[in-house]
Write an enzyme that holds these catalytic residues in place. Structure first.
Site, PDB file in Angstrom:
ATOM      1  CB  THR A 166       0.286  -1.122   9.580  1.00 53.94           C
ATOM      2  OG1 THR A 166       1.492  -0.383   9.778  1.00 53.94           O
ATOM      3  CG2 THR A 166      -0.889  -0.285  10.026  1.00 53.94           C
ATOM      4  CD1 TRP A 212      -5.608   4.040 -13.479  1.00 54.58           C
ATOM      5  CD2 TRP A 212      -6.751   3.652 -11.592  1.00 54.58           C
ATOM      6  NE1 TRP A 212      -5.444   5.126 -12.656  1.00 54.58           N
ATOM      7  CE2 TRP A 212      -6.129   4.923 -11.496  1.00 54.58           C
ATOM      8  CE3 TRP A 212      -7.508   3.207 -10.518  1.00 54.58           C
ATOM      9  CZ2 TRP A 212      -6.248   5.744 -10.361  1.00 54.58           C
ATOM     10  CZ3 TRP A 212      -7.637   4.020  -9.391  1.00 54.58           C
ATOM     11  CH2 TRP A 212      -7.012   5.270  -9.317  1.00 54.58           C
TER      12      TRP A 212
END
Ligand code: AMP
Length: 542
Positions: free
Chosen positions: A185, A444
């Site tokens: 990753t 959000w």
């Protein structure tokens, strides 16, 4: 009762064997690091991959050993892929764009015994070789004439080694759950973590990726993966192309607009794939030169959100269909693909574009859910957004060496770290990375939506939105912009541009202009760096 079908194993070597048997004359064209273009065929490449398998055995490597590569997209890199995985070794594709300390960390963490590297990366490995005690040998992917002077010890020339290795090799049969390749990753915090793919996961992923509604590769296609082979196996293209016998075109290290264009035209590419940054460079090149795309039919855009303006330009101006895709290293990488869906394939222009700005539809093989912070599943209504979780045969169960501990929930779903909506047809839309979402007054705000709206302005080259501290609302959005050369853009003009495009309370509290934005090794905006840079930023009026 058990089925009575053959239990033949799903193995990476079989993709190339198939191409060798039935598409042996199909071409593989590479732009070499050494300069010229190189042409070979599946038939010739298969023979050389067998030589790689033999040379690895000659060097004392055996089943399960790990081989690292630091290489651009090219035929030699592909030979090493098949030579290692095909003989039961693990091919670890190292991302050379990571920081040198991270590269040293992952080569050690993966226990790479041999490195196959392009000429470009000799100086990099010279710099860190003292930190790589497990690496026994470095093989430079070139011929004798191009071997560089180097301080590396135990260094070998790839073409010399290959010439000395036999091309007689029978790909072995083994358990399909054996590891085939390894990627790390590109984590923006902490050490990168290893994702270890198996022959089985790779094969199933690749077969689904080849569906018509996914990459849809066909024998008649000429496919150019611009996405690097060190970025999640180039989204499976070097595996899927030999499965169908598509011609492959590798762009090497030259990823600027002019070079990508030259390769697309010279080889009459029909399908290509890369991150938005690459397509931005290509579109700028086309705009500047007035050039047209004479063969390209489809472009796959993923890795970061494809801006609406990019999708529109490809389709309306150049007649190239866009497939917006989403995935991640932990998913091999594909999870959703934006192909037309029956019933939604005749929408008015703007609605069709809205749909294409979503990250695509859930592929067969991937199960997907969105949950709230308590883990409760949210409705699939295209409006509710929550933590995006996935499950399936090509999705990781655990990181290498158990890094990060348990990563699946009680139902076996992996938390992607993305925040998304999901609709009844399976269209998924990323609204943010969980850690990038701007939390304003208990609600959000999607930084990605704001960025996409901002890059819709013709004078904006790139945009990033981060949350900065606000005493009343917790966080408010700050828009950071790289303007195009010669632009006369200012804060108020930018806010006015956004006003009709986003909810009023989403409007950024301020706009700053910078010369460039920081990126990760895979071309994503490096928001941790931006947050650090702007941590003391005072919004106007405070
Ligand atoms: P990587 O493992 O480096 O490929 O990064 C995976 C992450 O990239 C995903 O979890 C997303 O946050 C992001 N990503 C990939 N594709 C897209 C896309 N089409 N739109 C927005 N974000 C994306």
């Amino acid at each position: 009762m058990r089925g009575l079908m053959q239990g033949r194993q799903l193995l990476v070597s079989t993709y190339l064997s198939h191409a060798e048997a039935y598409h042996s004359e199909r071409e593989i064209v590479s732009r070499m690091v050494e300069g010229p273009q190189h042409r070979t065929t599946y038939g010739a490449l298969a023979l050389r991959a067998r030589r790689v398998a033999n040379l690895l055995a000659d060097l004392g490597l055996g089943f399960g050993d790990v081989v690292g590569t630091l290489a651009w997209n090219g035929f030699r890199h592909m030979e090493v892929w098949y030579g290692t995985s095909g003989s039961g070794l693990v091919c670890h594709t190292v991302n050379p764009r990571l920081f040198p300390e991270q590269i040293a960390f992952i080569i050690n963490d993966a226990r790479d015994r041999i490195l196959f590297i392009d000429l470009t990366f000799v100086p990099l490995i010279e710099k860190i070789i003292d930190q790589l005690p497990l690496v026994e040998r470095v093989v430079i992917l070139t011929d004798r004439d191009h071997m560089p002077a180097t301080s590396l010890k135990n260094v070998a020339c790839y073409e010399d080694l290959l010439a000395g290795a036999s091309e007689t090799f029978l790909w072995p049969e083994f358990d399909e759950n054996t590891a085939s390749s390894l990627c790390y990753t590109s984590g923006t915090t902490g050490n990168p973590k290893g994702v270890l793919y198996s022959h089985r996961s790779t094969t199933i992923h690749c077969m689904s990726a080849n569906f018509g509604d996914a990459l849809g590769m066909r024998s008649t296609d000429t496919v150019m993966p611009v996405v690097p082979m060190f970025h999640v196996n180039a989204w499976s293209i070097p595996y899927g192309a030999p499965m169908v016998g598509a011609k492959l075109v590798f762009p090497g290290a030259a990823l600027d607009g002019a070079s990508v264009y030259q390769m697309l035209e010279a080889e009459q590419v029909t399908l290509t794939a890369a991150v938005p940054t690459v397509w931005l460079m290509l579109l700028q090149h086309l705009e500047k030169t007035g050039a047209r795309l004479s063969s390209l039919k489809r472009v796959v855009i993923g890795g970061s959100a494809a801006p609406r303006s990019m999708i529109e330009t490809f389709q309306d101006k150049y007649g190239v269909a866009v497939c917006h895709a989403w995935g991640m290293t932990e998913m091999s990488p594909l999870g959703t693909m934006g192909s037309p869906r029956a019933g939604l394939d005749a929408l008015p222009h703007d609605q069709a574009l809205d749909l294409q700005c979503k990250q695509g539809r859930v592929m067969f093989g991937v199960q997907m859910k969105i949950t709230d912070d308590q883990g409760r599943t949210l409705p699939r209504d295209g409006t509710a957004f929550g933590n995006l979780k996935v499950r399936g045969p090509w999705i990781l169960e655990t990181y290498l060496h158990g890094a990060g501990g348990k990563v699946l929930d009680d139902e076996g779903f992996f938390d992607t770290g993305d925040v998304a909506t999901l609709d009844p047809y399976g269209f998924m839309q990323i609204t943010d990375r969980a850690k990038d979402v701007i939390k304003s007054g208990g609600e959000w705000i999607s930084s990605i939506d704001l960025e996409n709206a901002a890059v819709g302005h013709p004078e904006v080259a790139e945009a990033a939105v981060i949350g900065v501290v606000h005493p009343k609302w917790d966080e408010r959005p700050l828009l950071i912009i790289v303007a195009k050369a010669g632009a006369a853009l200012d804060r108020d003009a930018m806010i006015d541009f956004l006003r009709p495009r986003v909810a009023k309370w989403w409007l950024p509290d301020d706009v700053v202009f910078v010369d460039e934005l920081p990126h990760t090794a895979t071309g994503k905006l490096l928001k941790t760096r931006l947050r650090e840079q702007f941590k003391d930023y005072r919004l106007p009026g405070l």
